[in-house]
Design a protein around this motif. Structure first.
Motif, PDB file in Angstrom:
ATOM      1  N   THR A  25      81.447  55.858  26.453  1.00 26.92           N
ATOM      2  CA  THR A  25      80.854  55.634  27.760  1.00 26.92           C
ATOM      3  C   THR A  25      80.186  56.938  28.167  1.00 26.92           C
ATOM      4  OG1 THR A  25      81.228  54.658  29.949  1.00 26.92           O
ATOM      5  CG2 THR A  25      82.780  56.341  29.267  1.00 26.92           C
ATOM      6  N   GLY A  26      79.148  56.832  28.998  1.00 26.84           N
ATOM      7  CA  GLY A  26      78.427  58.024  29.404  1.00 26.84           C
ATOM      8  C   GLY A  26      77.735  57.801  30.733  1.00 26.84           C
ATOM      9  N   VAL A  27      77.313  58.898  31.348  1.00 24.28           N
ATOM     10  CA  VAL A  27      76.621  58.848  32.632  1.00 24.28           C
ATOM     11  C   VAL A  27      75.326  59.647  32.502  1.00 24.28           C
ATOM     12  CG1 VAL A  27      76.780  59.230  35.104  1.00 24.28           C
ATOM     13  CG2 VAL A  27      78.871  58.818  33.788  1.00 24.28           C
ATOM     14  N   TYR A  28      74.211  59.021  32.854  1.00 25.57           N
ATOM     15  CA  TYR A  28      72.920  59.706  32.761  1.00 25.57           C
ATOM     16  C   TYR A  28      72.804  60.729  33.896  1.00 25.57           C
ATOM     17  CZ  TYR A  28      71.252  56.300  29.317  1.00 25.57           C
ATOM     18  OH  TYR A  28      71.081  55.533  28.181  1.00 25.57           O
ATOM     19  N   PRO A  29      72.653  62.019  33.561  1.00 24.24           N
ATOM     20  CA  PRO A  29      72.575  63.043  34.613  1.00 24.24           C
ATOM     21  C   PRO A  29      71.239  63.076  35.342  1.00 24.24           C
ATOM     22  CG  PRO A  29      72.365  64.049  32.456  1.00 24.24           C
ATOM     23  CD  PRO A  29      72.665  62.597  32.219  1.00 24.24           C
ATOM     24  N   ARG A  30      70.216  62.515  34.727  1.00 25.70           N
ATOM     25  CA  ARG A  30      68.901  62.453  35.359  1.00 25.70           C
ATOM     26  C   ARG A  30      68.149  61.263  34.766  1.00 25.70           C
ATOM     27  NH1 ARG A  30      66.112  67.776  32.554  1.00 25.70           N
ATOM     28  NH2 ARG A  30      66.155  67.029  30.395  1.00 25.70           N
ATOM     29  N   SER A  31      67.067  60.870  35.406  1.00 26.78           N
ATOM     30  CA  SER A  31      66.284  59.749  34.905  1.00 26.78           C
ATOM     31  C   SER A  31      65.695  60.090  33.539  1.00 26.78           C
ATOM     32  CB  SER A  31      65.161  59.425  35.894  1.00 26.78           C
ATOM     33  OG  SER A  31      64.370  58.367  35.408  1.00 26.78           O
ATOM     34  N   SER A  32      65.848  59.154  32.591  1.00 23.90           N
ATOM     35  CA  SER A  32      65.350  59.381  31.235  1.00 23.90           C
ATOM     36  C   SER A  32      65.321  58.060  30.486  1.00 23.90           C
ATOM     37  CB  SER A  32      66.259  60.373  30.497  1.00 23.90           C
ATOM     38  OG  SER A  32      67.547  59.815  30.308  1.00 23.90           O
ATOM     39  N   PRO A  33      64.623  57.987  29.364  1.00 19.04           N
ATOM     40  CA  PRO A  33      64.727  56.791  28.532  1.00 19.04           C
ATOM     41  C   PRO A  33      66.152  56.654  28.005  1.00 19.04           C
ATOM     42  CG  PRO A  33      62.834  58.146  27.908  1.00 19.04           C
ATOM     43  CD  PRO A  33      63.675  58.968  28.837  1.00 19.04           C
ATOM     44  N   GLY A  34      66.538  55.425  27.661  1.00 17.71           N
ATOM     45  CA  GLY A  34      67.888  55.252  27.129  1.00 17.71           C
ATOM     46  C   GLY A  34      68.161  53.831  26.696  1.00 17.71           C
ATOM     47  N   GLY A  35      69.065  53.690  25.734  1.00 17.76           N
ATOM     48  CA  GLY A  35      69.366  52.371  25.201  1.00 17.76           C
ATOM     49  C   GLY A  35      70.804  51.934  25.392  1.00 17.76           C
ATOM     50  N   TRP A  36      71.533  52.606  26.296  1.00 13.07           N
ATOM     51  CA  TRP A  36      72.921  52.222  26.522  1.00 13.07           C
ATOM     52  C   TRP A  36      72.996  50.994  27.429  1.00 13.07           C
ATOM     53  CZ3 TRP A  36      77.284  56.262  26.346  1.00 13.07           C
ATOM     54  CH2 TRP A  36      77.028  57.187  25.322  1.00 13.07           C
ATOM     55  N   GLN A  37      74.100  50.271  27.320  1.00 10.14           N
ATOM     56  CA  GLN A  37      74.336  49.093  28.162  1.00 10.14           C
ATOM     57  C   GLN A  37      74.820  49.575  29.532  1.00 10.14           C
ATOM     58  OE1 GLN A  37      73.692  46.080  27.001  1.00 10.14           O
ATOM     59  NE2 GLN A  37      74.087  46.020  24.804  1.00 10.14           N
ATOM     60  N   LEU A  38      74.035  49.324  30.568  1.00 10.65           N
ATOM     61  CA  LEU A  38      74.332  49.861  31.902  1.00 10.65           C
ATOM     62  C   LEU A  38      75.277  48.929  32.658  1.00 10.65           C
ATOM     63  CD1 LEU A  38      70.769  51.072  32.934  1.00 10.65           C
ATOM     64  CD2 LEU A  38      72.531  52.261  31.594  1.00 10.65           C
TER      65      LEU A  38
ATOM     66  N   ALA B 101      73.357  56.465  36.223  1.00  9.63           N
ATOM     67  CA  ALA B 101      73.707  55.206  35.569  1.00  9.63           C
ATOM     68  C   ALA B 101      74.863  55.414  34.605  1.00  9.63           C
ATOM     69  CB  ALA B 101      72.499  54.639  34.837  1.00  9.63           C
ATOM     70  N   VAL B 102      75.837  54.512  34.653  1.00  3.75           N
ATOM     71  CA  VAL B 102      77.010  54.554  33.784  1.00  3.75           C
ATOM     72  C   VAL B 102      76.816  53.505  32.693  1.00  3.75           C
ATOM     73  CG1 VAL B 102      79.507  54.277  33.649  1.00  3.75           C
ATOM     74  CG2 VAL B 102      78.471  55.291  35.691  1.00  3.75           C
ATOM     75  N   GLY B 103      76.946  53.914  31.447  1.00  6.29           N
ATOM     76  CA  GLY B 103      76.668  52.992  30.362  1.00  6.29           C
ATOM     77  C   GLY B 103      77.723  53.008  29.265  1.00  6.29           C
ATOM     78  N   LEU B 104      77.611  52.016  28.392  1.00  4.42           N
ATOM     79  CA  LEU B 104      78.458  51.894  27.209  1.00  4.42           C
ATOM     80  C   LEU B 104      77.565  51.804  25.983  1.00  4.42           C
ATOM     81  CD1 LEU B 104      80.919  49.126  28.483  1.00  4.42           C
ATOM     82  CD2 LEU B 104      81.473  51.553  28.227  1.00  4.42           C
ATOM     83  N   ALA B 105      78.000  52.412  24.881  1.00  2.00           N
ATOM     84  CA  ALA B 105      77.289  52.313  23.604  1.00  2.00           C
ATOM     85  C   ALA B 105      78.260  52.668  22.492  1.00  2.00           C
ATOM     86  CB  ALA B 105      76.075  53.229  23.568  1.00  2.00           C
ATOM     87  N   GLY B 106      78.470  51.727  21.570  1.00  2.00           N
ATOM     88  CA  GLY B 106      79.442  51.979  20.518  1.00  2.00           C
ATOM     89  C   GLY B 106      80.814  52.216  21.122  1.00  2.00           C
TER      90      GLY B 106
END
Length: 206
Positions: A162-175, A154-159
């Motif tokens: 931008t970042g990409v989740y390398p594995r499934s995990s909890p998270g609060g970024w805008q996907l 998942a590619v997300g934005l926060a502040g």
């Protein structure tokens, strides 16, 4: 001026004024590390320098850091040898991001793919890079309610990041999208695809 603090007898942490100062110091130190320096670990406001005390004494490490002038990373307008990540822009929060920025979803995608990004530092999970760009037009707050599970890729934005989740995990970024790029491979060297200082571009998957 930066502040240096010893972390045991094998590391020194450097406190920096802001992320720009971190990037400048990390770039300078990475260009000419003396024998005995093991690793440089940048974060949002610090750079950790680890070293082998049998080769390099702590006072010499501190002297090297203090005598190394910061190198301001170049503007990110030129993609050059950037790592290209293909992204399917169908993230659950794409509409919300567009609304927050007063843009259309198409304009958000165009901005994200037109921007050139640099990995400022890594953390949160193995292989997770915090990427920044010269523009602030894609800065959005984190979700008010984090998800208990965000899928790998998942590619997300926060502040400002931008970042990409390398594995499934909890998270609060805008996907905003998803990529199939393998971000972490424990058998590779280095195991992380996104390493500090690496330049990255996102491309819309066909």
């Amino acid at each position: 001026m930066t502040t240096l603090r010893a972390v045991g007898d094998r590391a020194v942490i450097v406190d920096c004024a802001d992320l720009e100062a971190v990037l400048a110091l990390h770039a300078a130190l990475a260009a000419s590390p003396p024998d005995g320096v093991i690793d440089l670990v940048p974060a949002a406001r610090t750079v950790l320098v680890t070293f082998d005390p049998s080769i390099l004494a702590g006072d010499r490490v501190a002297g090297w850091i203090r005598s190394t002038p910061p190198v301001r990373p170049g503007a990110l307008g030129d993609a050059g040898d950037a790592l290209v990540l293909d992204v399917e822009y169908s993230g659950e929060d794409l509409g919300e991001v567009a609304s927050l920025l007063s843009l259309t979803e198409r304009e958000v995608v165009d901005l994200h793919t037109a921007s050139v990004w640099r990995v400022a530092f890594v953390g949160f999970a193995p292989g997770f890079g915090y990427l920044v760009t010269d523009s602030t037009r894609l800065a959005v707050p984190r979700r008010s309610s984090p998800r208990t599970s965000v899928p790998a890729g998942a590619v997300g934005l926060a502040g400002e990041y931008t970042g990409v989740y390398p594995r499934s995990s909890p998270g609060g970024w805008q996907l905003i999208g998803r990529t199939d790029a393998p971000l972490w491979n424990a058998d590779a060297s280095p195991p992380a695809l996104l390493t500090p200082g690496r330049v990255v571009c996102f491309r819309e998957a066909s």
